[in-house]
Design a protein around this motif. Structure first.
Motif, PDB file in Angstrom:
ATOM      1  N   THR A 181      34.062  41.041  63.438  1.00 24.57           N
ATOM      2  CA  THR A 181      33.778  41.312  62.208  1.00 24.57           C
ATOM      3  C   THR A 181      35.093  42.016  61.734  1.00 24.57           C
ATOM      4  OG1 THR A 181      32.804  43.495  62.620  1.00 24.57           O
ATOM      5  CG2 THR A 181      31.392  41.702  62.881  1.00 24.57           C
ATOM      6  N   GLU A 182      34.617  42.273  60.196  1.00 27.03           N
ATOM      7  CA  GLU A 182      35.987  42.888  59.459  1.00 27.03           C
ATOM      8  C   GLU A 182      36.278  44.367  59.959  1.00 27.03           C
ATOM      9  OE1 GLU A 182      37.685  41.914  57.293  1.00 27.03           O
ATOM     10  OE2 GLU A 182      36.824  39.904  56.662  1.00 27.03           O
ATOM     11  N   ASP A 183      35.276  44.920  60.496  1.00 29.06           N
ATOM     12  CA  ASP A 183      35.391  46.526  61.037  1.00 29.06           C
ATOM     13  C   ASP A 183      35.069  46.506  62.628  1.00 29.06           C
ATOM     14  OD1 ASP A 183      32.759  45.915  60.783  1.00 29.06           O
ATOM     15  OD2 ASP A 183      32.277  47.711  59.779  1.00 29.06           O
ATOM     16  N   GLY A 184      35.449  45.420  63.444  1.00 31.96           N
ATOM     17  CA  GLY A 184      34.814  45.664  64.592  1.00 31.96           C
ATOM     18  C   GLY A 184      34.265  44.232  65.433  1.00 31.96           C
ATOM     19  N   TYR A 185      33.275  44.688  65.812  1.00 29.43           N
ATOM     20  CA  TYR A 185      32.334  43.696  66.698  1.00 29.43           C
ATOM     21  C   TYR A 185      30.899  43.644  66.327  1.00 29.43           C
ATOM     22  CZ  TYR A 185      36.684  42.478  69.202  1.00 29.43           C
ATOM     23  OH  TYR A 185      38.182  42.382  69.604  1.00 29.43           O
ATOM     24  N   GLY A 186      30.271  42.566  66.330  1.00 27.54           N
ATOM     25  CA  GLY A 186      28.829  42.615  66.417  1.00 27.54           C
ATOM     26  C   GLY A 186      28.310  41.525  67.445  1.00 27.54           C
ATOM     27  N   GLU A 187      26.815  41.790  67.575  1.00 32.38           N
ATOM     28  CA  GLU A 187      26.406  40.959  68.536  1.00 32.38           C
ATOM     29  C   GLU A 187      25.001  40.172  67.675  1.00 32.38           C
ATOM     30  OE1 GLU A 187      23.920  41.167  72.786  1.00 32.38           O
ATOM     31  OE2 GLU A 187      25.088  42.819  71.889  1.00 32.38           O
ATOM     32  N   PHE A 188      24.895  38.921  68.139  1.00 29.16           N
ATOM     33  CA  PHE A 188      23.804  38.053  67.704  1.00 29.16           C
ATOM     34  C   PHE A 188      22.465  38.452  68.458  1.00 29.16           C
ATOM     35  CE2 PHE A 188      27.378  35.984  65.857  1.00 29.16           C
ATOM     36  CZ  PHE A 188      26.785  35.432  64.375  1.00 29.16           C
ATOM     37  N   TYR A 189      21.423  38.591  67.528  1.00 34.53           N
ATOM     38  CA  TYR A 189      20.191  38.848  68.476  1.00 34.53           C
ATOM     39  C   TYR A 189      19.437  37.720  68.104  1.00 34.53           C
ATOM     40  CZ  TYR A 189      21.704  43.450  69.374  1.00 34.53           C
ATOM     41  OH  TYR A 189      22.270  44.566  69.660  1.00 34.53           O
ATOM     42  N   ILE A 190      18.197  37.301  68.589  1.00 33.55           N
ATOM     43  CA  ILE A 190      17.014  36.384  68.428  1.00 33.55           C
ATOM     44  C   ILE A 190      15.640  37.098  67.857  1.00 33.55           C
ATOM     45  CG2 ILE A 190      15.844  34.348  69.177  1.00 33.55           C
ATOM     46  CD1 ILE A 190      18.906  33.919  69.140  1.00 33.55           C
ATOM     47  N   GLU A 191      15.385  36.390  66.880  1.00 30.49           N
ATOM     48  CA  GLU A 191      14.004  37.096  66.525  1.00 30.49           C
ATOM     49  C   GLU A 191      13.141  35.897  65.700  1.00 30.49           C
ATOM     50  OE1 GLU A 191      15.022  39.753  62.982  1.00 30.49           O
ATOM     51  OE2 GLU A 191      15.202  38.035  61.619  1.00 30.49           O
ATOM     52  N   GLU A 192      11.945  36.082  65.770  1.00 38.50           N
ATOM     53  CA  GLU A 192      10.878  35.081  65.234  1.00 38.50           C
ATOM     54  C   GLU A 192      11.138  34.881  63.637  1.00 38.50           C
ATOM     55  OE1 GLU A 192       7.050  36.913  66.448  1.00 38.50           O
ATOM     56  OE2 GLU A 192       7.291  35.704  68.355  1.00 38.50           O
ATOM     57  N   ASP A 193      11.169  33.610  63.346  1.00 36.79           N
ATOM     58  CA  ASP A 193      11.411  33.318  62.060  1.00 36.79           C
ATOM     59  C   ASP A 193      10.246  33.437  61.105  1.00 36.79           C
ATOM     60  OD1 ASP A 193      10.013  31.034  62.684  1.00 36.79           O
ATOM     61  OD2 ASP A 193      11.845  29.811  62.515  1.00 36.79           O
ATOM     62  N   GLY A 194       8.794  33.589  61.896  1.00 30.62           N
ATOM     63  CA  GLY A 194       7.754  33.801  60.922  1.00 30.62           C
ATOM     64  C   GLY A 194       7.310  32.350  60.814  1.00 30.62           C
ATOM     65  N   GLU A 195       7.694  31.366  61.414  1.00 29.03           N
ATOM     66  CA  GLU A 195       7.205  29.913  61.217  1.00 29.03           C
ATOM     67  C   GLU A 195       7.080  29.404  62.510  1.00 29.03           C
ATOM     68  OE1 GLU A 195       9.522  27.808  58.548  1.00 29.03           O
ATOM     69  OE2 GLU A 195       9.401  28.926  56.793  1.00 29.03           O
ATOM     70  N   GLY A 196       6.819  30.209  63.703  1.00 35.66           N
ATOM     71  CA  GLY A 196       6.655  29.479  64.978  1.00 35.66           C
ATOM     72  C   GLY A 196       7.903  29.249  65.474  1.00 35.66           C
ATOM     73  N   GLY A 197       9.178  29.684  65.015  1.00 34.34           N
ATOM     74  CA  GLY A 197      10.326  29.370  65.656  1.00 34.34           C
ATOM     75  C   GLY A 197      11.169  30.455  65.710  1.00 34.34           C
ATOM     76  N   TYR A 198      12.624  30.486  65.874  1.00 32.80           N
ATOM     77  CA  TYR A 198      13.350  31.512  65.838  1.00 32.80           C
ATOM     78  C   TYR A 198      14.564  31.491  65.098  1.00 32.80           C
ATOM     79  CZ  TYR A 198      10.545  31.781  70.211  1.00 32.80           C
ATOM     80  OH  TYR A 198       9.541  31.994  71.200  1.00 32.80           O
ATOM     81  N   ARG A 199      15.227  32.630  65.058  1.00 31.89           N
ATOM     82  CA  ARG A 199      16.614  32.573  64.480  1.00 31.89           C
ATOM     83  C   ARG A 199      17.547  33.701  64.834  1.00 31.89           C
ATOM     84  NH1 ARG A 199      13.420  34.745  58.734  1.00 31.89           N
ATOM     85  NH2 ARG A 199      12.900  36.937  59.628  1.00 31.89           N
ATOM     86  N   GLU A 200      18.709  33.503  64.323  1.00 31.11           N
ATOM     87  CA  GLU A 200      19.869  34.508  64.884  1.00 31.11           C
ATOM     88  C   GLU A 200      19.799  35.493  63.849  1.00 31.11           C
ATOM     89  OE1 GLU A 200      23.284  32.435  67.595  1.00 31.11           O
ATOM     90  OE2 GLU A 200      23.501  32.216  65.304  1.00 31.11           O
ATOM     91  N   VAL A 201      20.145  36.788  64.217  1.00 34.56           N
ATOM     92  CA  VAL A 201      20.681  37.808  63.332  1.00 34.56           C
ATOM     93  C   VAL A 201      21.629  38.431  63.724  1.00 34.56           C
ATOM     94  CG1 VAL A 201      18.558  38.023  62.171  1.00 34.56           C
ATOM     95  CG2 VAL A 201      18.839  39.187  64.260  1.00 34.56           C
ATOM     96  N   LEU A 202      22.697  39.021  62.838  1.00 29.83           N
ATOM     97  CA  LEU A 202      23.769  39.925  63.455  1.00 29.83           C
ATOM     98  C   LEU A 202      23.331  41.244  63.453  1.00 29.83           C
ATOM     99  CD1 LEU A 202      26.662  39.268  64.341  1.00 29.83           C
ATOM    100  CD2 LEU A 202      27.492  39.778  62.047  1.00 29.83           C
TER     101      LEU A 202
END
Length: 388
Positions: A181-202
């Protein structure tokens, strides 16, 4: 959604209850290794023709025969010890084990000294391995354990002299997905997308120590927005192997590369792939019913192996492993059988494993040793001395 996928989905939901998200490593661990319905424990999971993926041993028995010849050479280099243990992790349905043992019968003294052990936690895969070994007549030569820790505690195994061999083990271990990232490092997490699937969030790093798994050269090449994967389990496994081995070799066959090349080729986020019925698939879909895999950082295996007493003896490709251990001699024999369609078919399968710009280059081979002088043995190992 079938019953197995539903079980995995429920397990993921339960794990997300507290934080609402999981690291990708936690997600991948559940999707692949849930004890009842994870991909590798599904009753319907298939490997090979008609399945989701195949491995080199399944393409042609020559793969197992060549690995057998290399391990036989290791035995000689170690002074022909008795007993001599070959331990395999990630044995799939047992194809490599059976082909290796059948080839090893050509040297009765060696075969008598040989003990073959498979590390397998999954009861369904263990059942398939046993059935295949019995069909090939080598089941009496194989023992099974659940973990490397069980090997260490086993009264007849413990720390042993021999070889630890893996084929496509490390690529199936759970990875964390990170980003510069611009100021270091981040990690991608998995969460439910509210429609029965999954999505990535940083988000923030789940553990700052994850960055210790990335070499400094790669860090120097990463730009903001670049993605990469790290695999703590790979370092833990190779260190466990090093501690377990009293004297001998570790032979790793897998796809990936050394750093920084391995990481830099996947900065757009394609370092993790999914396969369903031998075709690429979306990573976050059909969770539990498809294979997930990631390139192996061989530099990490070298670094962490050295911490456990494993010296790097050599790093090369599958082409050199097979070419140095007799594949081309067999191909030449088949070429003499003119107008034999079966011989032509067999030859094409063998060459598919060997030729560059295909599996021959895609799969890399790492040889590490303990209790040996790497310089003294490097020039006597056929895999490392083969010249195309």
């Amino acid at each position: 959604m079938d019953e197995g996928m539903r079980i995995v989905a429920d397990a993921l939901a339960a794990r997300m209850e507290d934080t609402g998200r999981l690291t990708f490593a936690e997600f991948m661990q559940t999707a692949l290794y849930h004890p009842d319905a994870g991909y590798y424990n599904r009753p319907t999971m298939t490997i090979g023709d008609g399945g989701d993926f195949f491995t080199s041993p399944m393409v042609h028995p020559i793969f197992g025969a060549c690995v057998a010849r290399q391990i036989h050479q290791f035995w000689r280099l170690l002074g022909s010890p008795e007993p001599f243990t070959v331990l395999e992790m990630g044995a799939g349905v047992g194809t490599l084990a059976a082909d290796l043992l059948k080839t090893s019968q050509q040297d009765p003294q060696y075969y008598e000294a040989l003990r073959y052990v498979i590390v397998e936690q999954g009861p369904r895969l263990r059942k398939k391995q046993f059935a295949h070994a019995r069909e090939q007549g080598v089941d009496q030569k194989i023992g099974w354990v659940d973990s490397l820790e069980e090997v260490q505690a086993h009264p007849k195994l413990g720390s042993f002299v021999g070889v630890i061999v893996t084929n496509e083990l490390f690529d199936a271990l759970p990875v964390h997905r990170l980003q510069r990232t611009e100021d270091g490092y981040g990690e991608f997490y998995i969460e439910e997308d509210g429609e029965g699937g999954y999505r990535e969030v940083l988000g923030e790093l789940s553990d700052p120590a994850l960055l210790d798994l990335l070499d400094e050269e790669t860090k120097g090449h990463l730009d903001p927005g670049d993605r990469f994967e790290v695999c703590p389990a790979a370092g833990e496994v190779i260190e466990s192997m090093g501690r377990l081995l009293e004297r001998g070799f570790v032979l790793t066959v897998d796809y990936g590369d050394t750093a920084p090349d391995m990481h830099l080729r996947h900065v757009r986020g394609d370092g993790v792939r999914a396969f369903y019925r031998q075709a690429p698939a979306a990573v976050l879909e059909q969770v539990g019913a498809q294979d997930l895999t990631a390139d192996v950082d061989f530099s990490l295996l070298m670094r962490r192996g050295e911490q456990a007493g494993l010296a790097t003896v050599g790093y090369t490709t599958q082409m050199h492993l097979l070419g140095g251990n007799g594949l081309l001699h067999k191909v030449q024999e088949l070429q003499q059988r003119w107008f034999d369609l079966n011989a032509d078919a067999q030859m094409q399968k063998m060459l598919g494993l060997f030729l560059p710009h295909g599996l021959g280059d895609l799969f890399k081979v790492l040889i590490q040793g303990k209790g040996i002088d790497p310089e003294a043995v490097r020039g006597r190992i056929s895999t490392l001395t083969f010249e195309p």
